[in-house]
Every structure is written in C-alpha cells, then in structure tokens.
Design a protein around this motif. Structure first.
Motif, PDB file in Angstrom:
ATOM      1  N   SER A  69      16.133   7.220 -15.308  1.00  0.00           N
ATOM      2  CA  SER A  69      17.446   6.418 -15.278  1.00  0.00           C
ATOM      3  C   SER A  69      16.965   7.453 -13.793  1.00  0.00           C
ATOM      4  N   ILE A  70      17.167   6.650 -12.808  1.00  0.00           N
ATOM      5  CA  ILE A  70      16.916   6.769 -11.059  1.00  0.00           C
ATOM      6  C   ILE A  70      18.422   6.613 -10.748  1.00  0.00           C
ATOM      7  N   THR A  71      17.878   8.553  -9.929  1.00  0.00           N
ATOM      8  CA  THR A  71      19.291   8.506  -9.259  1.00  0.00           C
ATOM      9  C   THR A  71      19.054   8.844  -7.335  1.00  0.00           C
ATOM     10  N   LEU A  72      19.900   7.409  -7.053  1.00  0.00           N
ATOM     11  CA  LEU A  72      19.356   7.420  -5.427  1.00  0.00           C
ATOM     12  C   LEU A  72      20.359   8.264  -4.486  1.00  0.00           C
ATOM     13  N   ARG A  92       0.819  -0.870   0.027  1.00  0.00           N
ATOM     14  CA  ARG A  92      -0.003   0.294  -0.316  1.00  0.00           C
ATOM     15  C   ARG A  92       1.185   1.248   0.125  1.00  0.00           C
ATOM     16  N   GLY A  93       2.053   1.074  -0.653  1.00  0.00           N
ATOM     17  CA  GLY A  93       2.849   1.865  -0.050  1.00  0.00           C
ATOM     18  C   GLY A  93       3.139   3.534  -1.990  1.00  0.00           C
ATOM     19  N   PRO A  94       3.311   4.208  -2.118  1.00  0.00           N
ATOM     20  CA  PRO A  94       3.592   5.090  -2.460  1.00  0.00           C
ATOM     21  C   PRO A  94       4.222   3.919  -3.826  1.00  0.00           C
ATOM     22  N   VAL A  95       3.834   4.491  -6.010  1.00  0.00           N
ATOM     23  CA  VAL A  95       4.762   4.539  -6.375  1.00  0.00           C
ATOM     24  C   VAL A  95       5.320   5.493  -7.212  1.00  0.00           C
ATOM     25  N   TYR A  96       6.324   6.279  -7.062  1.00  0.00           N
ATOM     26  CA  TYR A  96       6.673   7.292  -7.636  1.00  0.00           C
ATOM     27  C   TYR A  96       7.870   7.260  -8.963  1.00  0.00           C
ATOM     28  N   VAL A 123      16.852  10.183   2.220  1.00  0.00           N
ATOM     29  CA  VAL A 123      17.115   9.581   0.928  1.00  0.00           C
ATOM     30  C   VAL A 123      16.577  10.453  -0.205  1.00  0.00           C
ATOM     31  N   THR A 124      17.193  10.781  -0.908  1.00  0.00           N
ATOM     32  CA  THR A 124      16.255  11.478  -1.952  1.00  0.00           C
ATOM     33  C   THR A 124      16.130  10.811  -3.657  1.00  0.00           C
ATOM     34  N   VAL A 125      14.883  11.050  -4.935  1.00  0.00           N
ATOM     35  CA  VAL A 125      14.997  10.208  -5.837  1.00  0.00           C
ATOM     36  C   VAL A 125      14.950  11.724  -6.308  1.00  0.00           C
ATOM     37  N   VAL A 126      16.245  11.083  -8.116  1.00  0.00           N
ATOM     38  CA  VAL A 126      15.341  12.413  -8.868  1.00  0.00           C
ATOM     39  C   VAL A 126      15.332  11.318 -10.405  1.00  0.00           C
ATOM     40  N   ARG A 186       8.135  15.076 -11.627  1.00  0.00           N
ATOM     41  CA  ARG A 186       9.156  15.514 -12.710  1.00  0.00           C
ATOM     42  C   ARG A 186      10.563  14.787 -13.401  1.00  0.00           C
ATOM     43  N   TYR A 187      10.695  14.934 -14.570  1.00  0.00           N
ATOM     44  CA  TYR A 187      11.896  15.395 -14.445  1.00  0.00           C
ATOM     45  C   TYR A 187      13.118  15.990 -13.804  1.00  0.00           C
ATOM     46  N   GLU A 188      13.809  15.766 -13.230  1.00  0.00           N
ATOM     47  CA  GLU A 188      15.156  15.826 -12.379  1.00  0.00           C
ATOM     48  C   GLU A 188      14.453  17.310 -11.457  1.00  0.00           C
ATOM     49  N   GLU A 189      13.124  16.609 -10.648  1.00  0.00           N
ATOM     50  CA  GLU A 189      12.864  17.341  -9.202  1.00  0.00           C
ATOM     51  C   GLU A 189      13.532  15.936  -7.651  1.00  0.00           C
ATOM     52  N   LYS A 190      13.861  16.562  -6.874  1.00  0.00           N
ATOM     53  CA  LYS A 190      14.779  16.100  -6.621  1.00  0.00           C
ATOM     54  C   LYS A 190      13.706  16.010  -4.785  1.00  0.00           C
ATOM     55  N   ILE A 191      13.224  14.646  -4.462  1.00  0.00           N
ATOM     56  CA  ILE A 191      11.782  13.812  -3.838  1.00  0.00           C
ATOM     57  C   ILE A 191      12.416  13.320  -3.021  1.00  0.00           C
ATOM     58  N   GLU A 192      12.392  13.541  -1.783  1.00  0.00           N
ATOM     59  CA  GLU A 192      13.040  12.855  -0.401  1.00  0.00           C
ATOM     60  C   GLU A 192      11.769  11.729  -0.043  1.00  0.00           C
TER      61      GLU A 192
END
Length: 214
Positions: A165-168, A76-80, A150-153, A139-145
């Motif tokens: 591609s996913i940058t973690l 039931r978690g989010p799908v980014y 732990v952040t993802v772009v 959005r592309y290049e948006e930094k999300i915590e």
C-alpha cells in the motif's frame, strides 16, 4: 490537490490514478486493462513526457503493464517502488512486451494477406528493458520525498513479493493530508508472503474495488 482515475474505475484492471499537486503531476500505478473491455479506460489528459514520476504498488501487469508504453511515448521520470517489485517487473514487463511483439507479428501476417494496414505492439522488448533504468527501489516503511511537500511510504500488504500500500502525505497551502492507495491486499498465513500490515490512519483511502465489500 486533484485525483483523476484513469483505470480500474467501475472494473478491476488497468489501475492508474493521476495525482496533481503543487504544480506536479505523477501517477500511482499504470496498469494494462485485462479481460473483456466493459468500460474503456480513460487516456492520459497530458503527454506522457509531462508525467514527472510514477509510484507502483506491485508488479502484476494490471498495475504495471503500461509503464513501457509511457516510456515509448516520452516518460522519463523515476518509478518508485519496492526492491522486490522492481526485480519482478524486470522479468514481467519484458515478457509482456515479447507477447505483444509476437501477437503483432501474427496479426500483420494476416493483415498482409487481406490487404489491411499493419499494427504495432504497444511497446517493444527494448522499451521494457530501457524503462527499468528509471526504477528507484525503496524499502518498506522508508519515507521518501518525491517533491517538496510530498512524501511516500510503502507498506507491506502481503499480496505477492514486494506488494505494497502507498501512503502519500501532501502538504499544500499550509495543510497536510494523508492519502492511502490500498493496492491489492493479500491474505494471512500464506507461505513465503508476510501477513498484510494494517494501516490505522488516513484522511482519504483509494481502495481497489476488488476489496470494496470486505
């Protein structure tokens, strides 16, 4: 931090990687194995309900096709993922579920005649529809915590609409590391699709084996 490769190891479909860090568990992709089953993909080492989030590189079924199965079994978690990938998954996952329901119905007609036990599809159309409420378009290049430290772009790699591609970036015990999950990488000078955006730095790269000799 610990990575466990659950799919697309020694072959190229069923991409799925479990990341464990800071007491959190999340997946990068959750794909369906396609074609001849040369190496059986590993199962989740925990209950799907213990997975807290999922990061999705793109909509192709070998990367996204088991997300409704996770939902069916308690996730039931989010799908980014990117906006376009979320839009495509709404179509593709429902279509995948419909095909599975049809195949199960056909197999059960044969099973009834031969006295074998009935089979169930991995997931239903309703599972595919329901899990879409958990998608979080980015959005592309948006930094999300996604968790503290732990952040993802998501970066455009030109494979199909929405592919990334996913940058973690993970900070743990005072140390920060950058891990790139390549996803599927596209070609240049293609209609409708932008050229892949080159990434220039990472501590570790997890690359699709399809591209391992390039």
């Amino acid at each position: 931090m610990k990575l466990t490769f659950l799919g697309a190891a020694r072959e190229v479909t069923g991409s799925c990687t479990l990341v464990e860090t800071g007491g959190h568990r999340f997946l990068v992709d959750c794909g369906m194995e396609q074609g001849r089953d040369v190496y059986e993909n590993a199962g989740l080492p925990c209950a799907p309900g213990e997975i807290e989030a999922l990061l999705l590189t793109h909509a192709h079924i070998d990367h996204s096709g088991r997300i409704p199965y996770l939902y069916k079994n308690g996730f039931r978690g989010p799908v980014y993922t990117t906006d376009a990938t979320a839009d495509l998954c709404e179509i593709m996952l429902e279509d995948s579920a419909h095909i599975q329901e049809q195949e199960a119905e056909w197999k059960n007609r044969k099973a009834q005649r031969s006295g074998r036990d009935p089979v169930e599809p991995d997931y239903t159309v309703q599972d595919a529809v329901s899990v879409m409420t958990q998608f979080r378009p980015c959005r592309y290049e948006e930094k999300i915590e996604i968790f503290p430290g732990v952040t993802v772009v998501f970066t455009d790699v030109g494979h199909l609409l929405g592919s990334a591609s996913i940058t973690l970036r993970v900070t743990e015990n005072g140390e920060t590391q950058t891990i790139v999950f390549s996803g599927d990488i596209g070609n240049r000078n293609q209609p409708l699709i932008r050229d892949p955006h080159d990434l220039i730095r990472a501590d570790y790269v997890v690359m699709e084996s399809t591209y391992g000799d390039r």
